[in-house]
Design a protein around this motif. Sequence first.
Motif, PDB file in Angstrom:
ATOM      1  N   ARG A   1      -5.017  -3.399  -6.128  1.00  0.00           N
ATOM      2  CA  ARG A   1      -5.944  -2.658  -5.277  1.00  0.00           C
ATOM      3  C   ARG A   1      -6.492  -3.577  -4.189  1.00  0.00           C
ATOM      4  O   ARG A   1      -6.521  -4.797  -4.342  1.00  0.00           O
ATOM      5  CB  ARG A   1      -7.139  -2.126  -6.083  1.00  0.00           C
ATOM      6  CG  ARG A   1      -6.785  -1.140  -7.171  1.00  0.00           C
ATOM      7  CD  ARG A   1      -6.352   0.212  -6.625  1.00  0.00           C
ATOM      8  NE  ARG A   1      -6.205   1.194  -7.673  1.00  0.00           N
ATOM      9  CZ  ARG A   1      -5.090   1.348  -8.409  1.00  0.00           C
ATOM     10  NH1 ARG A   1      -4.036   0.580  -8.198  1.00  0.00           N
ATOM     11  NH2 ARG A   1      -5.036   2.281  -9.346  1.00  0.00           N
TER      12      ARG A   1
ATOM     13  N   ARG B   1     -15.432   4.011   0.168  1.00  0.00           N
ATOM     14  CA  ARG B   1     -15.554   5.272  -0.561  1.00  0.00           C
ATOM     15  C   ARG B   1     -17.023   5.566  -0.859  1.00  0.00           C
ATOM     16  O   ARG B   1     -17.424   6.700  -1.025  1.00  0.00           O
ATOM     17  CB  ARG B   1     -14.744   5.201  -1.868  1.00  0.00           C
ATOM     18  CG  ARG B   1     -13.241   5.157  -1.603  1.00  0.00           C
ATOM     19  CD  ARG B   1     -12.435   5.182  -2.871  1.00  0.00           C
ATOM     20  NE  ARG B   1     -11.018   5.087  -2.585  1.00  0.00           N
ATOM     21  CZ  ARG B   1     -10.075   4.969  -3.523  1.00  0.00           C
ATOM     22  NH1 ARG B   1     -10.401   4.953  -4.796  1.00  0.00           N
ATOM     23  NH2 ARG B   1      -8.813   4.883  -3.190  1.00  0.00           N
TER      24      ARG B   1
ATOM     25  N   THR C   1       0.834  -1.206   0.000  1.00  0.00           N
ATOM     26  CA  THR C   1       0.000   0.000   0.000  1.00  0.00           C
ATOM     27  C   THR C   1       0.869   1.257   0.000  1.00  0.00           C
ATOM     28  O   THR C   1       0.652   2.184  -0.789  1.00  0.00           O
ATOM     29  CB  THR C   1      -0.927   0.010   1.230  1.00  0.00           C
ATOM     30  OG1 THR C   1      -1.784  -1.141   1.185  1.00  0.00           O
ATOM     31  CG2 THR C   1      -1.784   1.265   1.261  1.00  0.00           C
ATOM     32  N   TRP C   2       1.871   1.270   0.873  1.00  0.00           N
ATOM     33  CA  TRP C   2       2.755   2.426   0.985  1.00  0.00           C
ATOM     34  C   TRP C   2       3.569   2.633  -0.292  1.00  0.00           C
ATOM     35  O   TRP C   2       3.692   3.761  -0.780  1.00  0.00           O
ATOM     36  CB  TRP C   2       3.694   2.239   2.178  1.00  0.00           C
ATOM     37  CG  TRP C   2       4.692   3.349   2.319  1.00  0.00           C
ATOM     38  CD1 TRP C   2       4.479   4.605   2.809  1.00  0.00           C
ATOM     39  CD2 TRP C   2       6.077   3.293   1.935  1.00  0.00           C
ATOM     40  NE1 TRP C   2       5.636   5.346   2.772  1.00  0.00           N
ATOM     41  CE2 TRP C   2       6.634   4.561   2.236  1.00  0.00           C
ATOM     42  CE3 TRP C   2       6.882   2.304   1.385  1.00  0.00           C
ATOM     43  CZ2 TRP C   2       7.975   4.861   1.995  1.00  0.00           C
ATOM     44  CZ3 TRP C   2       8.221   2.598   1.142  1.00  0.00           C
ATOM     45  CH2 TRP C   2       8.749   3.858   1.443  1.00  0.00           C
TER      46      TRP C   2
ATOM     47  N   ASN D   1      -4.286   5.879  -3.472  1.00  0.00           N
ATOM     48  CA  ASN D   1      -4.541   5.016  -2.326  1.00  0.00           C
ATOM     49  C   ASN D   1      -5.200   3.738  -2.833  1.00  0.00           C
ATOM     50  O   ASN D   1      -6.333   3.779  -3.324  1.00  0.00           O
ATOM     51  CB  ASN D   1      -5.462   5.720  -1.326  1.00  0.00           C
ATOM     52  CG  ASN D   1      -5.775   4.849  -0.123  1.00  0.00           C
ATOM     53  OD1 ASN D   1      -5.233   3.751   0.037  1.00  0.00           O
ATOM     54  ND2 ASN D   1      -6.661   5.323   0.730  1.00  0.00           N
TER      55      ASN D   1
ATOM     56  N   TYR E   1       1.288   3.922  -3.123  1.00  0.00           N
ATOM     57  CA  TYR E   1       0.885   5.317  -2.886  1.00  0.00           C
ATOM     58  C   TYR E   1       2.057   6.267  -3.134  1.00  0.00           C
ATOM     59  O   TYR E   1       1.894   7.334  -3.734  1.00  0.00           O
ATOM     60  CB  TYR E   1       0.368   5.479  -1.463  1.00  0.00           C
ATOM     61  CG  TYR E   1      -0.107   6.887  -1.174  1.00  0.00           C
ATOM     62  CD1 TYR E   1      -1.320   7.341  -1.669  1.00  0.00           C
ATOM     63  CD2 TYR E   1       0.686   7.762  -0.424  1.00  0.00           C
ATOM     64  CE1 TYR E   1      -1.752   8.636  -1.426  1.00  0.00           C
ATOM     65  CE2 TYR E   1       0.261   9.058  -0.186  1.00  0.00           C
ATOM     66  CZ  TYR E   1      -0.955   9.484  -0.683  1.00  0.00           C
ATOM     67  OH  TYR E   1      -1.373  10.765  -0.443  1.00  0.00           O
ATOM     68  N   LYS E   2       3.249   5.856  -2.688  1.00  0.00           N
ATOM     69  CA  LYS E   2       4.434   6.695  -2.878  1.00  0.00           C
ATOM     70  C   LYS E   2       4.764   6.853  -4.356  1.00  0.00           C
ATOM     71  O   LYS E   2       5.168   7.925  -4.814  1.00  0.00           O
ATOM     72  CB  LYS E   2       5.623   6.081  -2.142  1.00  0.00           C
ATOM     73  CG  LYS E   2       6.876   6.943  -2.181  1.00  0.00           C
ATOM     74  CD  LYS E   2       8.012   6.287  -1.419  1.00  0.00           C
ATOM     75  CE  LYS E   2       9.271   7.159  -1.508  1.00  0.00           C
ATOM     76  NZ  LYS E   2      10.430   6.501  -0.840  1.00  0.00           N
TER      77      LYS E   2
ATOM     78  N   VAL F   1      -6.421   1.259  -1.256  1.00  0.00           N
ATOM     79  CA  VAL F   1      -7.506   0.750  -0.410  1.00  0.00           C
ATOM     80  C   VAL F   1      -8.784   1.479  -0.807  1.00  0.00           C
ATOM     81  O   VAL F   1      -8.944   2.671  -0.535  1.00  0.00           O
ATOM     82  CB  VAL F   1      -7.206   0.971   1.088  1.00  0.00           C
ATOM     83  CG1 VAL F   1      -8.339   0.383   1.930  1.00  0.00           C
ATOM     84  CG2 VAL F   1      -5.868   0.351   1.461  1.00  0.00           C
ATOM     85  N   THR F   2      -9.685   0.771  -1.478  1.00  0.00           N
ATOM     86  CA  THR F   2     -10.862   1.415  -2.073  1.00  0.00           C
ATOM     87  C   THR F   2     -12.146   1.192  -1.282  1.00  0.00           C
ATOM     88  O   THR F   2     -13.179   1.763  -1.616  1.00  0.00           O
ATOM     89  CB  THR F   2     -11.092   0.913  -3.511  1.00  0.00           C
ATOM     90  OG1 THR F   2     -11.459  -0.478  -3.464  1.00  0.00           O
ATOM     91  CG2 THR F   2      -9.835   1.078  -4.345  1.00  0.00           C
TER      92      THR F   2
ATOM     93  N   ASP G   1     -11.616  -0.286  -7.678  1.00  0.00           N
ATOM     94  CA  ASP G   1     -11.299   1.133  -7.871  1.00  0.00           C
ATOM     95  C   ASP G   1     -11.987   1.626  -9.143  1.00  0.00           C
ATOM     96  O   ASP G   1     -11.543   1.355 -10.255  1.00  0.00           O
ATOM     97  CB  ASP G   1      -9.782   1.316  -7.980  1.00  0.00           C
ATOM     98  CG  ASP G   1      -9.379   2.778  -8.021  1.00  0.00           C
ATOM     99  OD1 ASP G   1     -10.279   3.640  -8.054  1.00  0.00           O
ATOM    100  OD2 ASP G   1      -8.165   3.058  -8.026  1.00  0.00           O
TER     101      ASP G   1
END
Length: 201
Positions: free
Chosen positions: A111, A41, A25-26, A35, A29-30, A37-38, A115
């Motif tokens: 994901r 939402r 995840t990190w 992100n 995202y970087k 993690v969906t 998403d």
Amino acid sequence: MSKFLDWYLYIYIFSFIFFAIFLKTWMLYKKTGINPVTFQRNTDSVHDYVGVWFKAIMGLLFVYVLVKEILIMPTIDIFNHIGFQALGIVLTLSSLLLIIWAQHVMGNSWRIGIDREHSTGLVIKGPFQWSRNPIFLGMLISTFGLVVLIPTYLMCFLFILSWLLINIQVRLEEKYLNEMHGETYLVYKSTVGRFLPKLKH
């Protein structure tokens, strides 16, 4: 063996959360600013309710492994054997490696959930040549491995609940992939099994 198993379970559950969830995840995202993690939402959808239950199960597994020694739970005696303990270790380790491999192959398409804000490609290489859902397969194998290592009825319940939630989520994702990729996905779906390889005729 019992002390070794205790330490193995502590290390495994932390490793699973770190490598299979946090690290990927990190990194994604970087790299992309997205992100992965969906869940949650759209808080009124089946997809997000499944996400809530996934988080609850992961939390319960994590806590249970840490405090299992102070909880008195009825056990399934058939698994209380060194052979099954070895099997549980093989299942949990191999499932984590499968998940990490599948995540690596997915790259920026990985994901947690569906998403709808960012389009992703259809991944059909690596473990996806034999299973349409190798990450979910790895999660099921991992949870079953934990049942073998911690043979309580609570663990059996968590495995069954995981199996039900994963099957719901997989069908939601199949519907989405069919909308996104059309005929390409239908051809892929016809040749590769949902979890296990299809038998060749």
